[in-house]
Write an enzyme that holds these catalytic residues in place. Structure first.
Site, PDB file in Angstrom:
ATOM      1  CD  GLU A   1       0.835  -1.278 -10.819  1.00 19.09           C
ATOM      2  OE1 GLU A   1       1.609  -1.229 -10.070  1.00 19.09           O
ATOM      3  OE2 GLU A   1      -0.446  -0.814 -10.544  1.00 19.09           O
TER       4      GLU A   1
ATOM      5  CG  ASN B   1      -3.962  -3.947 -15.035  1.00 22.40           C
ATOM      6  OD1 ASN B   1      -5.250  -3.023 -15.586  1.00 22.40           O
ATOM      7  ND2 ASN B   1      -4.122  -3.872 -13.812  1.00 22.40           N
TER       8      ASN B   1
ATOM      9  CG  HIS C   1      -5.956   3.593  -9.581  1.00 23.64           C
ATOM     10  ND1 HIS C   1      -6.816   3.098  -8.812  1.00 23.64           N
ATOM     11  CD2 HIS C   1      -5.383   2.595  -9.961  1.00 23.64           C
ATOM     12  CE1 HIS C   1      -6.606   1.990  -8.615  1.00 23.64           C
ATOM     13  NE2 HIS C   1      -5.652   1.734  -9.391  1.00 23.64           N
TER      14      HIS C   1
ATOM     15  CD  GLU D   1      -5.840  -1.935 -10.762  1.00 26.75           C
ATOM     16  OE1 GLU D   1      -5.538  -0.999 -10.077  1.00 26.75           O
ATOM     17  OE2 GLU D   1      -5.348  -3.031 -11.112  1.00 26.75           O
TER      18      GLU D   1
ATOM     19  CG  ASP E   1      -9.630   4.410  -7.511  1.00 31.27           C
ATOM     20  OD1 ASP E   1      -9.051   5.014  -8.233  1.00 31.27           O
ATOM     21  OD2 ASP E   1      -9.407   3.692  -6.524  1.00 31.27           O
TER      22      ASP E   1
HETATM   23  O1  G2I Z   1      -2.760   0.706  -5.550  1.00 35.33           O
HETATM   24  C1  G2I Z   1      -3.690   0.616  -5.961  1.00 35.33           C
HETATM   25  C2  G2I Z   1      -4.038  -0.326  -7.196  1.00 35.33           C
HETATM   26  C3  G2I Z   1      -2.978  -0.097  -8.266  1.00 35.33           C
HETATM   27  N1  G2I Z   1      -2.926  -1.445  -9.217  1.00 35.33           N
HETATM   28  C4  G2I Z   1      -2.557  -2.645  -8.829  1.00 35.33           C
HETATM   29  C5  G2I Z   1      -3.697  -2.945  -7.491  1.00 35.33           C
HETATM   30  O2  G2I Z   1      -3.501  -4.162  -7.125  1.00 35.33           O
HETATM   31  C6  G2I Z   1      -3.536  -1.635  -6.303  1.00 35.33           C
HETATM   32  O3  G2I Z   1      -4.533  -2.143  -5.558  1.00 35.33           O
HETATM   33  C7  G2I Z   1      -3.953  -1.949  -4.146  1.00 35.33           C
HETATM   34  C8  G2I Z   1      -4.909  -2.306  -3.236  1.00 35.33           C
HETATM   35  O4  G2I Z   1      -6.129  -1.902  -3.653  1.00 35.33           O
HETATM   36  C9  G2I Z   1      -4.511  -2.452  -1.796  1.00 35.33           C
HETATM   37  O5  G2I Z   1      -5.308  -2.738  -0.911  1.00 35.33           O
HETATM   38  O6  G2I Z   1      -2.692  -2.690  -3.914  1.00 35.33           O
HETATM   39  C10 G2I Z   1      -2.134  -2.282  -2.751  1.00 35.33           C
HETATM   40  C11 G2I Z   1      -0.680  -2.948  -2.370  1.00 35.33           C
HETATM   41  O7  G2I Z   1       0.038  -2.397  -3.422  1.00 35.33           O
HETATM   42  C12 G2I Z   1      -3.328  -2.941  -1.633  1.00 35.33           C
HETATM   43  O8  G2I Z   1      -2.619  -2.339  -0.246  1.00 35.33           O
HETATM   44  C13 G2I Z   1      -2.309  -3.428   0.516  1.00 35.33           C
HETATM   45  C14 G2I Z   1      -1.741  -2.743   1.699  1.00 35.33           C
HETATM   46  O9  G2I Z   1      -0.463  -1.850   1.016  1.00 35.33           O
HETATM   47  C15 G2I Z   1      -1.268  -3.643   2.730  1.00 35.33           C
HETATM   48  O10 G2I Z   1      -0.537  -2.979   3.875  1.00 35.33           O
HETATM   49  C16 G2I Z   1      -2.302  -4.886   3.219  1.00 35.33           C
HETATM   50  O11 G2I Z   1      -1.822  -5.607   4.010  1.00 35.33           O
HETATM   51  O12 G2I Z   1      -3.336  -4.407   0.991  1.00 35.33           O
HETATM   52  C17 G2I Z   1      -2.967  -5.308   1.797  1.00 35.33           C
HETATM   53  C18 G2I Z   1      -3.945  -6.229   2.075  1.00 35.33           C
HETATM   54  O13 G2I Z   1      -5.045  -5.615   2.793  1.00 35.33           O
END
Ligand code: G2I
Length: 665
Positions: free
Chosen positions: A168, A209, A245, A274, A276
């Protein structure tokens, strides 16, 4: 242009693991416990096409939920750690390492003959503050240490085949994102990160990515230019990840395949990283169908581009998805529901990969323990023990018969969960209920036990509500109209309204077309150029029904014999000096197909067109004229297409293009 760098060792390793995947896939139906009639798992189908199909794995359900693990190992041959390999998880403070989550993911993959994509080394998010506050020299050293240590740890593990090196790095208009990385180190951090990663594992596939780069637009073109320029300088960029996404309300990026193909022509591998596809709540069967079509489109695009290595879905069950946390009224983005039942999206992916999931003939088990609760004079809550099925339960039919015996059971509703609320019942009346389960292939189970319910007497009330008045129609289009009326009153309270419709301006019969608990209703699915009459009546909790309201006659608009069109335009992003309008959505509002369209809009003084996609745009004076591109002029009634463009504007000017109108031809 530099040819892709493929070492002998790396090439050998990839062949070995593909061979392992193929072997495993060939034997899976024998090794797994799934019945012979189950849908062929996605991983078997994908392997036969030379692609991977993967998911973003979350450590907690992987450790704690058998149902999650079963799908993870049966259906997928690739895993990306959703969070466990990110910087905040692996190196929370300088040189203090925690590999527990990362190892858990890698060990699961090894045990199940799956490949792992490392996500993600250098990102502006989920990076601890100790990194963000470093000066340039120390930050570059920290980045090198992090990459060297983390990539190095898994370099000899044949399951770990690729990494997102930078993630990103662009903003929405194609500039570099103003992250702490960029602001401290300039764009050189990108090339450095790739070189450090190559040194740490010469065999790993190294990816860049991003999101919102699925279609051809300002951001994806910036990415294309960067990849081309890095490779010309021998920076080891091997692969481009399109996050995907997607959201059904924004339309499908119909040039996804074309976009992946232009990157492939640079000599890089491409992949969907990724995936969805979120919908706006509430979930409906129609939205499930649209979502399934989007999943089909993505799989087809990857299959059509040889350089597309595979697809990673960002999770697989709606139970664990980042979407509702980030977009509060959106969700249901994944192919399995909250209870691990397959959705139409699963069937779509399986079918697009060459499977025949609908050939399944095994019915779900019979729902049991059907019970009632919360009985009122007009409603009852039903719940039951869920069925199970080899290809997943997709929903339940709720059946009702009148009285305590005799009569016929007829379907009164459906549910995707193991409960249902039935409303609109008559007070002091007996009903019998049964439920049966359906699977994704359309097989239905036997019916559950029967439960008999007698509604309460309510108040013994026999007084009907007052008739609704002032029924009026507004916002009538070629296919819909909005009704509103003045509320009825009732001594025990109005519980809802029945909406009645008759065809034409006279004659015919009024039939119920819907219900509402408010004083408005939107009736859709109408025919253009057609007259309808509407009435409404009120119901109370005891089942008493009012007289009908006044009648309102509505004639839908023509929609045009040659087709008419409408346009909506969204400012996707703006900055000092410019903005991007994307998507501009053109919809055929007519009743017949159109073959071309023209959108005009007003440009404030000093605004100039600097980029465009999916349309042919010219400007003259203060007017912009966009005509369809060669491939998106044909629109069936109701069908939409999108285009976009980028404008530069004088500093200090915050106005944007306006006054969008659409005409045909
Ligand atoms: O935002 C969707 C994705 C966009 N591209 C990069 C990916 O790495 C990103 O994935 C998401 C995860 O699916 C989430 O699960 O990235 C988020 C963080 O920017 C993840 O969220 C975080 C929560 O914000 C936190 O509060 C939590 O502690 O997940 C953490 C672990 O569960």
């Amino acid at each position: 242009m530099t040819p892709p760098r493929v070492s002998v060792h790396r090439a050998r390793r990839r062949i070995t693991s593909l061979a392992v995947l193929a072997l495993v896939s060939a034997f899976l139906p024998v090794l797994s416990a799934t019945p012979a009639s189950a849908a062929t798992p996605l991983r078997t189908l994908a392997a036969a096409k030379g692609k991977f199909i993967g998911f973003a794995g979350a450590t907690s359900p992987l450790a704690n939920e058998a149902a999650y693990r079963t799908i993870a190992q049966t259906e997928f041959n690739q895993i990306t750690a959703e969070n466990a390999m990110k910087w905040d998880a692996t190196e929370p403070s300088d040189n203090s390492w925690n590999y527990s989550g990362a190892d858990q993911i890698v060990n699961f993959a090894v045990a199940n003959n799956q490949i792992v994509h490392g996500h993600t080394l250098v990102w502006h998010s989920q990076t601890p503050s100790w990194v963000q506050s470093l000066g340039a020299t120390a930050m570059r050293t920290a980045m090198q240490d992090h990459i060297t240590t983390l990539v190095g740890r898994y370099a000899s593990n044949t399951a770990v085949q690729s990494w997102d090196v930078v993630n990103e790095v662009f903003d929405e208009n194609g500039g570099f994102r103003s992250s702490f990385w960029y602001n401290t180190l300039g764009q050189s951090f990108i090339a450095d990160a790739f070189r450090y990663a190559r040194a740490a594992d010469p065999d790993a596939r190294l990816c860049i990515n991003d999101y919102n780069v699925e279609g051809i637009n300002a951001k994806s073109t910036a990415m294309y230019n960067l990849v081309q320029s890095l490779r010309a300088q021998n920076v080891p960029v091997d692969c481009v990840g399109f996050q995907a996404h997607l959201a059904t309300q924004y339309g499908f990026p119909s040039d996804l395949q074309q976009n992946m193909a232009r990157f492939a022509a640079l000599g890089v591998q491409v992949r969907i990283t990724e995936l969805d596809i979120r919908i706006q709540t509430p979930r409906t069967a129609a939205k499930d169908t649209t979502q399934a079509q989007y999943y089909t489109n993505v799989v087809n695009a990857c299959l059509a581009v040889t350089a597309c290595a595979g697809i990673t879905i960002w999770g697989f069950t709606d139970k664990y998805s980042w979407v509702p946390d980030t977009f509060p009224s959106e969700g249901f983005a994944l192919p399995y529901d909250n209870n691990y039942a397959v959705k139409p999206a699963y069937t779509a992916i399986n079918t697009a990969l060459g499977g025949s999931p609908n050939n399944d003939t095994q019915a779900p088990t019979t729902p049991s323990n059907l019970a009632s609760s919360g009985v009122t004079s007009s409603s009852v809550n039903l719940s039951w023990t869920a069925s199970t099925d080899n290809v997943g339960v997709s929903g339940y039919d709720i059946l009702r018969a009148p009285g305590t015996s005799g009569g016929t059971f007829a379907q009164v509703g459906t549910s995707t969960t193991a409960s249902f609320g039935d409303t609109g019942l008559t007070a002091s009346t007996a009903y019998r209920y049964q439920v049966r389960a359906r699977d994704a292939a359309g097989n239905t189970s036997a019916v559950s036990n029967t439960v008999t319910v007698t509604t309460s007497g309510g108040t013994g009330d026999t007084q009907a509500p007052t008739a609704p008045t002032s029924l009026a129609a507004a916002g009538t289009t070629s296919s819909s109209t909005n009704l509103s009326w003045t509320a009825s009153t009732d001594n025990v309270g109005v519980t809802g309204y029945d909406i009645l419709r008759a065809p034409g301006t006279s004659g015919g019969t009024f039939a119920q077309v819907g219900t509402s608990t408010t004083t408005s209703f939107s009736n859709t699915g109408l025919t253009a150029n057609t007259a309808y009459r509407y009435q409404v009546r009120a119901r109370d909790a005891a089942g008493n029904v009012s007289a009908v309201s006044n009648t309102v006659t509505v004639t839908t608009t023509g929609g045009g014999t040659g087709g008419g069109c409408s346009v909506t335009a969204t400012v996707q992003t703006q900055w000092t000096g410019g903005y991007v309008i994307q998507p501009v959505t053109v919809t055929n509002t007519g009743t017949s197909a159109i073959t071309s369209w023209t959108v005009t809009f007003t440009l404030p003084s000093g605004h100039a067109l600097v980029g465009q996609w999916n349309g042919v745009i010219t400007t003259s004076g203060g007017t912009g004229t966009a005509k369809n591109a060669a491939y998106n002029g044909n629109l069936a009634p109701g069908q939409s297409t999108t285009f976009g463009f980028q404008i530069s504007r004088p500093n200090g000017d915050s106005s944007t293009a306006s006054g969008f109108t659409c005409t045909t031809p």
